[in-house]
Design a protein around this motif. Structure first.
Motif, PDB file in Angstrom:
ATOM      1  N   UNK A 188      70.990  15.115  61.720  1.00 28.60           N
ATOM      2  CA  UNK A 188      70.884  16.605  61.803  1.00 28.60           C
ATOM      3  C   UNK A 188      69.687  16.627  63.119  1.00 28.60           C
ATOM      4  N   UNK A 189      70.122  17.767  64.018  1.00 31.41           N
ATOM      5  CA  UNK A 189      69.280  18.026  65.073  1.00 31.41           C
ATOM      6  C   UNK A 189      69.079  19.602  64.748  1.00 31.41           C
ATOM      7  N   UNK A 190      67.857  20.045  64.632  1.00 41.00           N
ATOM      8  CA  UNK A 190      67.589  21.259  64.305  1.00 41.00           C
ATOM      9  C   UNK A 190      66.686  22.053  65.393  1.00 41.00           C
ATOM     10  N   UNK A 191      66.833  23.219  65.648  1.00 40.91           N
ATOM     11  CA  UNK A 191      66.125  23.987  66.548  1.00 40.91           C
ATOM     12  C   UNK A 191      65.858  25.531  66.157  1.00 40.91           C
ATOM     13  N   UNK A 192      64.442  25.809  65.898  1.00 34.92           N
ATOM     14  CA  UNK A 192      64.286  27.086  65.266  1.00 34.92           C
ATOM     15  C   UNK A 192      65.128  27.768  64.350  1.00 34.92           C
ATOM     16  N   UNK A 193      65.297  26.934  63.270  1.00 41.04           N
ATOM     17  CA  UNK A 193      65.964  27.515  62.192  1.00 41.04           C
ATOM     18  C   UNK A 193      67.431  27.354  62.362  1.00 41.04           C
ATOM     19  N   UNK A 194      68.029  26.743  63.207  1.00 42.26           N
ATOM     20  CA  UNK A 194      69.461  26.435  63.545  1.00 42.26           C
ATOM     21  C   UNK A 194      69.668  24.931  63.332  1.00 42.26           C
TER      22      UNK A 194
END
Length: 326
Positions: A188-194
Motif C-alpha cells: 500500500x502506497x499512501x499520499x495525503x489521504x489517497x
C-alpha cells in the motif's frame, strides 16, 4: 549454519526484549460496538431472507442482529497487542471464528512498525465494523474483495504525507492457518489521504489493484472514492464507488453511495453488471447512531425477484439501523 542462524535470531530477540523491559509506560484500551437493524423490501416479498442484494451484510428480513464487537489493546513501550472479537451474524459472515483481528506489533522506530497476526484488509473504502462506514449495508466491491489477512506487514512513515506498507500473508481469508503452503504479497502506497493498494494471491483471490481516497469539497461536504480491478485467470471483477457525504448539522449527515460493479468471466459471453444507489442518513444521539437507508439495485440481467415472484432486474429496499459505540 541453521543452528548459528537460530542462535543469532534468539540473541537479537533477547536483546530487543531486554531493551523493552527498561520501559515502564503502559497503555490499555477497551472499546467496541453493538448494532441491530430492521430491513424490508419495497419491490419484493419479505417472507424470505433470500431476496436481497448480493452483498455481505444487512441482508435478512425484519428485525435482525448485526454484531457485537469487543476490542482490547495493550501497549508497553514499543510493543503491544490487539484482540478484536466479533459475535453475531455480521461477524460470522466476515470471520471464520470470533477472532476478527488478533495481532502483536513492535515499533522498530518512530517511522517503522512491524505487525504479525490476523488483521482486517488494507484494500477498499469500507470495513467490517459498521462504526467505520457511513452506509450501513455494504458495497459489491467490499463484498467481493478480501476481508482479512494473516501474516506479517511492515508500515513505513516516509514523510508527513507519504506512507508505505509491505506485507506477506497466508492465502486470502484463510486466516486461522496456512492450508497449502502458498502465500500472498501486498503493498500500500499512501499520499495525503489517497491510497493505492496491491494484492497478489495466486492460490486465492488472484491479483487485485485498488484505489481508495477522497477529498473535502467544502468544510461540510466530503467525497470518497473507491475503484478496484481483480483478476484470477480470467475470473474477477471491477467497479467504482462514489461516496458524497454532507453534514447538515453537528448531529445529522446525509451520504450517498453510487456504485457500478461488473463481474468478468471467460466462460460467460455477456458479463453481468449492477448499478446501485444507497442513500443513508446518520443521526447521532450521544454514542448512539441511528441510520435510515434506502437502497436501489439495478442489474443488467434478471437477478432479483418482484412481488409476483417473477425474475426482474431491480430491487428496492429499506434499512434502519441502530449502532452503539463504547
Amino acid at each position: 549454519m541453521k543452528q548459528l542462524f537460530t542462535l543469532m535470531v534468539l540473541f537479537a530477540t533477547t536483546f530487543l526484549f531486554a531493551q523493552e523491559a527498561e520501559t515502564t509506560e503502559k497503555k490499555f484500551s477497551f472499546e467496541g460496538s453493538v448494532d441491530a437493524y430492521y430491513r424490508a423490501n419495497f419491490t419484493a416479498p419479505n417472507d424470505t431472507n433470500q431476496i436481497a442484494p448480493a452483498t455481505s451484510f444487512a441482508d435478512t428480513a425484519g428485525f435482525s442482529l448485526g454484531m457485537g464487537n469487543i476490542i482490547a489493546s495493550y501497549e508497553k513501550g514499543k510493543a503491544g497487542a490487539v484482540a478484536d472479537l466479533v459475535f453475531g451474524p455480521r461477524g460470522e459472515a466476515a470471520s471464520a471464528t470470533v477472532l476478527n483481528q488478533l495481532f502483536a506489533f513492535y515499533n522498530i522506530s518512530e517511522n517503522t512498525k512491524l505487525t504479525i497476526g490476523k488483521f482486517n484488509t488494507f484494500l477498499g473504502y469500507e470495513v467490517i465494523s459498521p462504526v467505520g462506514n457511513f452506509n450501513y449495508s455494504t458495497s459489491y466491491l467490499f463484498s467481493n474483495g478480501p476481508f482479512s489477512h494473516t501474516g506479517l506487514k511492515v508500515d513505513f512513515t516516509l514523510s508527513e504525507d507519504l506512507s508505505l506498507m509491505l506485507g506477506v500473508f497466508n492465502q486470502t481469508d484463510v486466516t486461522e492457518f496456512n492450508p497449502d503452503g502458498s502465500y500472498a504479497i501486498g503493498a500500500q502506497l499512501g499520499y495525503d489521504g489517497q491510497f493505492l493498494n496491491l494484492l497478489y494471491d495466486d492460490a486465492g483471490l488472484g491479483f487485485e489493484v485498488d484505489y481508495t481516497g477522497g477529498f473535502d469539497a467544502t468544510e461540510d461536504f466530503f467525497i470518497g472514492i473507491n475503484a478496484a480491478y481483480a483478476d484470477n485467470d480470467g475470473e474477477g471483477f471491477y467497479g467504482v464507488d462514489l461516496y458524497p457525504q454532507y453534514a447538515l448539522s453537528e448531529t445529522f449527515s446525509l451520504g450517498l453511495r453510487g456504485e457500478f460493479f461488473q463481474t468478468q468471466s471467460e466462460a460467460i459471453d455477456d458479463d453481468p453488471s449492477v448499478i446501485a444507489f444507497t442513500l443513508t442518513g446518520s443521526y447521532a444521539v450521544d454514542d448512539l447512531i441511528i441510520k435510515p437507508e434506502i437502497r436501489l439495485d439495478s442489474g443488467s440481467e434478471d437477478i432479483f425477484i418482484d412481488k409476483d415472484l417473477m425474475a426482474t432486474k431491480s430491487l428496492g429496499s429499506f434499512v434502519v439501523a441502530a449502532i452503539y459505540k463504547f
